[in-house]
Scaffold this motif. Structure first.
Motif, PDB file in Angstrom:
ATOM      1  N   ALA A 129       0.851  80.177  18.676  1.00  0.00           N
ATOM      2  CA  ALA A 129       0.901  80.068  20.140  1.00  0.00           C
ATOM      3  C   ALA A 129       0.023  78.910  20.598  1.00  0.00           C
ATOM      4  N   PRO A 130       0.317  78.353  21.792  1.00  0.00           N
ATOM      5  CA  PRO A 130      -0.589  77.325  22.335  1.00  0.00           C
ATOM      6  C   PRO A 130      -1.975  77.940  22.548  1.00  0.00           C
ATOM      7  N   ILE A 131      -3.019  77.155  22.314  1.00  0.00           N
ATOM      8  CA  ILE A 131      -4.378  77.691  22.439  1.00  0.00           C
ATOM      9  C   ILE A 131      -4.901  77.427  23.845  1.00  0.00           C
ATOM     10  N   GLU A 132      -5.482  78.473  24.451  1.00  0.00           N
ATOM     11  CA  GLU A 132      -6.056  78.338  25.798  1.00  0.00           C
ATOM     12  C   GLU A 132      -7.570  78.429  25.714  1.00  0.00           C
ATOM     13  N   PHE A 133      -8.247  77.615  26.511  1.00  0.00           N
ATOM     14  CA  PHE A 133      -9.706  77.544  26.424  1.00  0.00           C
ATOM     15  C   PHE A 133     -10.349  78.122  27.672  1.00  0.00           C
ATOM     16  N   PRO A 134     -11.592  78.667  27.544  1.00  0.00           N
ATOM     17  CA  PRO A 134     -12.374  78.788  26.317  1.00  0.00           C
ATOM     18  C   PRO A 134     -11.767  79.818  25.373  1.00  0.00           C
ATOM     19  N   THR A 135     -12.048  79.626  24.086  1.00  0.00           N
ATOM     20  CA  THR A 135     -11.522  80.559  23.097  1.00  0.00           C
ATOM     21  C   THR A 135     -12.597  80.871  22.059  1.00  0.00           C
ATOM     22  N   LEU A 136     -12.413  81.998  21.399  1.00  0.00           N
ATOM     23  CA  LEU A 136     -13.347  82.395  20.348  1.00  0.00           C
ATOM     24  C   LEU A 136     -12.555  82.547  19.062  1.00  0.00           C
ATOM     25  N   ALA A 137     -13.111  82.055  17.959  1.00  0.00           N
ATOM     26  CA  ALA A 137     -12.396  82.185  16.681  1.00  0.00           C
ATOM     27  C   ALA A 137     -13.246  82.926  15.666  1.00  0.00           C
ATOM     28  N   LEU A 138     -12.631  83.888  15.017  1.00  0.00           N
ATOM     29  CA  LEU A 138     -13.263  84.527  13.860  1.00  0.00           C
ATOM     30  C   LEU A 138     -12.673  83.840  12.632  1.00  0.00           C
ATOM     31  N   LEU A 139     -13.540  83.095  11.954  1.00  0.00           N
ATOM     32  CA  LEU A 139     -13.111  82.296  10.803  1.00  0.00           C
ATOM     33  C   LEU A 139     -13.596  82.949   9.528  1.00  0.00           C
ATOM     34  N   VAL A 140     -12.675  83.446   8.748  1.00  0.00           N
ATOM     35  CA  VAL A 140     -13.076  84.168   7.540  1.00  0.00           C
ATOM     36  C   VAL A 140     -12.344  83.582   6.332  1.00  0.00           C
ATOM     37  N   SER A 141     -13.099  82.918   5.465  1.00  0.00           N
ATOM     38  CA  SER A 141     -12.446  82.282   4.310  1.00  0.00           C
ATOM     39  C   SER A 141     -13.273  82.539   3.061  1.00  0.00           C
ATOM     40  N   LYS A 152     -13.971  73.986  25.049  1.00  0.00           N
ATOM     41  CA  LYS A 152     -12.875  73.039  25.312  1.00  0.00           C
ATOM     42  C   LYS A 152     -12.137  72.766  24.004  1.00  0.00           C
ATOM     43  N   GLU A 153     -11.034  72.017  24.129  1.00  0.00           N
ATOM     44  CA  GLU A 153     -10.172  71.916  22.945  1.00  0.00           C
ATOM     45  C   GLU A 153     -10.771  71.152  21.759  1.00  0.00           C
ATOM     46  N   ASN A 154     -11.743  70.291  21.999  1.00  0.00           N
ATOM     47  CA  ASN A 154     -12.304  69.558  20.860  1.00  0.00           C
ATOM     48  C   ASN A 154     -13.798  69.838  20.668  1.00  0.00           C
ATOM     49  N   GLU A 155     -14.262  71.007  21.205  1.00  0.00           N
ATOM     50  CA  GLU A 155     -15.686  71.358  21.073  1.00  0.00           C
ATOM     51  C   GLU A 155     -15.827  72.647  20.300  1.00  0.00           C
ATOM     52  N   ILE A 270      -8.988  84.018  18.288  1.00  0.00           N
ATOM     53  CA  ILE A 270      -8.214  83.455  17.172  1.00  0.00           C
ATOM     54  C   ILE A 270      -8.735  84.033  15.860  1.00  0.00           C
ATOM     55  N   LEU A 271      -7.822  84.504  15.043  1.00  0.00           N
ATOM     56  CA  LEU A 271      -8.197  85.006  13.724  1.00  0.00           C
ATOM     57  C   LEU A 271      -7.642  84.026  12.694  1.00  0.00           C
ATOM     58  N   ALA A 272      -8.530  83.436  11.901  1.00  0.00           N
ATOM     59  CA  ALA A 272      -8.076  82.368  10.992  1.00  0.00           C
ATOM     60  C   ALA A 272      -8.855  82.340   9.690  1.00  0.00           C
ATOM     61  N   GLY A 273      -8.337  81.595   8.715  1.00  0.00           N
ATOM     62  CA  GLY A 273      -8.956  81.481   7.391  1.00  0.00           C
ATOM     63  C   GLY A 273      -8.237  82.392   6.397  1.00  0.00           C
ATOM     64  N   GLY A 274      -8.509  82.188   5.122  1.00  0.00           N
ATOM     65  CA  GLY A 274      -7.802  82.932   4.073  1.00  0.00           C
ATOM     66  C   GLY A 274      -7.865  84.446   4.241  1.00  0.00           C
ATOM     67  N   ILE A 298      -4.605  85.806  18.766  1.00  0.00           N
ATOM     68  CA  ILE A 298      -3.714  84.816  18.168  1.00  0.00           C
ATOM     69  C   ILE A 298      -4.047  84.740  16.677  1.00  0.00           C
ATOM     70  N   GLU A 299      -3.122  85.201  15.872  1.00  0.00           N
ATOM     71  CA  GLU A 299      -3.352  85.173  14.427  1.00  0.00           C
ATOM     72  C   GLU A 299      -2.650  83.945  13.855  1.00  0.00           C
ATOM     73  N   ALA A 300      -3.365  83.223  12.997  1.00  0.00           N
ATOM     74  CA  ALA A 300      -2.688  82.128  12.298  1.00  0.00           C
ATOM     75  C   ALA A 300      -1.538  82.743  11.501  1.00  0.00           C
TER      76      ALA A 300
END
Ligand code: KG4
Ligand code: ZN
Length: 343
Positions: A129-141, A152-155, A270-274, A298-300
């Motif tokens: 899905a398109p990403i809307e800001f501000p957003t929070l991502a849980l990055l688990v790899s 913002k989109e690049n911060e 956002i849920l992302a990473g392996g 939003i799941e990758a």
């Protein structure tokens, strides 16, 4: 015409044990991707061997590059930029992608866009899905466990991270104790479905007032339980062990993420990473997010959770639009990090 409207990015990813090249249109459409995995070469060592990884990348990268042009029929003239992962990751592995990207950019006079691998994992969600800001991502790899706030989109700002093992690393280490092949996350996920949380392993730092994680205590508790049972000749259920471990990980990840959402109100998580491929984690966060109005999870897509170049093309597109450029002095940065936002 195409050249006016569309931004086509050739993306390289070689930070760990996947050599991947992709052609991505406007940061949201994968035109082609070719990925050569080296997992089999590392399995007998129980983890990634850096020198073996670098050698494989060298052998595979040109083939992957040829594949994406052959599949799409595109030529270098059609490209807007070259994006490449320059960190974090294994230095020798990163250098193969960085060198290839620099060579192509130089030879064809194209802009070079350096991309943070973790930004790539976050932007893999762009294919859902398109990403809307501000957003929070849980990055688990396999290498990282982070909560990243993006005003913002690049911060990118880290608000919490693991103090010891990464989440995927813990899956892989306990998988070894269970006699499973590296990487063990997927198999533990499957085993866990056949078992129950009977061991009640510790939930480290769950109640602490911060957004950090710790998995080494859980890993030790798991290993001690298995070794103790071995010593007294007791046979433990592999499925219950897997379910108990996974439950502890999912409890801690979701508890901390929910607390972070209270402090950083966002429209999307956002849920992302392996490890984002973990079915229990996906189900739990889906359930929790459905209780919070105005928040979308939003799941990758599963196929872009692990390391891949399509995610680098998506993050590279954003960086490209923001004028991020590298030159021929671009180097691999194995310890590259986002900025830290203190609480
Ligand atoms: O993001 P990734 O492909 O590579 C790194 O950048 O580290 O993540 C790989 C990690 C491995 O530790 C693997 O065991 C884990 O992701 N993983 C899973 C699952 N699928 C892969 N962990 C838990 N459940 C899964 N279904
Ligand atoms: Zn990764």
């Amino acid at each position: 015409m195409n050249e006016e409207k569309d931004t086509i990015i050739l993306a390289f990813e070689s930070s760990c044990d996947e050599t991947s090249v992709a052609l991505v249109k406007n940061g949201s459409e994968v035109l082609a991707q070719s990925t050569a995995t080296q997992i089999k070469s590392h399995q007998r060592f129980g983890g990634v061997v850096p020198e073996v990884a670098s050698r494989h990348h060298i052998e595979q990268i040109i083939g992957c590059l040829d594949d994406v042009f052959q599949e799409t029929g595109l030529a270098y003239d059609d490209l807007s930029a070259i994006a490449v992962t320059y960190g974090p990751g294994l230095v020798g592995a990163l250098l193969v992608g960085v060198s290839a990207a620099k060579a192509v950019a130089f030879a064809h006079g194209l802009p070079l866009v350096p991309v943070n691998h973790m930004a790539g994992h976050i932007y893999a969600a762009r294919y859902s899905a398109p990403i809307e800001f501000p957003t929070l991502a849980l990055l688990v790899s396999g290498g990282h466990t982070e909560l990243v706030y993006m005003p913002k989109e690049n911060e990118y700002q880290i608000i919490g991270e693991t103090r010891d093992d990464a989440c995927g690393e813990a899956f892989d280490k306990i998988g070894r104790v269970l006699g499973l092949n590296y990487p063990a996350g997927k198999e533990i996920d499957e085993l866990a479905h056949q078992g129950k949380d009977t061991f009640n392993f510790p939930r480290a730092m769950e109640k602490e007032d911060n957004f950090d994680f710790s998995f080494s205590g859980l890993k030790s508790a798991f290993i001690n339980t298995v070794h103790h049972a071995d010593q007294i000749g007791e046979k433990l259920s592999q499925a219950d062990l897997a379910a108990s471990f996974q439950q502890s990980v999912v409890d801690v990840l979701s508890e901390k993420t929910l607390r972070a959402l209270q402090k950083y109100p966002v429209k999307q998580l956002i849920l992302a990473g392996g490890v984002a491929a973990n079915s229990e984690l996906r189900a739990r966060l889906k359930e929790e997010c459905s209780k919070l109005s105005g928040l979308a999870l939003i799941e990758a897509p599963l196929k872009y959770c692990g390391d891949n170049a399509a995610m680098i093309g998506a993050a590279g597109y954003v960086a490209y639009k923001h004028g991020v450029r590298g030159d021929m002095s671009l180097n691999a940065e194995p310890g590259l990090e986002f900025s830290w936002l203190s609480e």
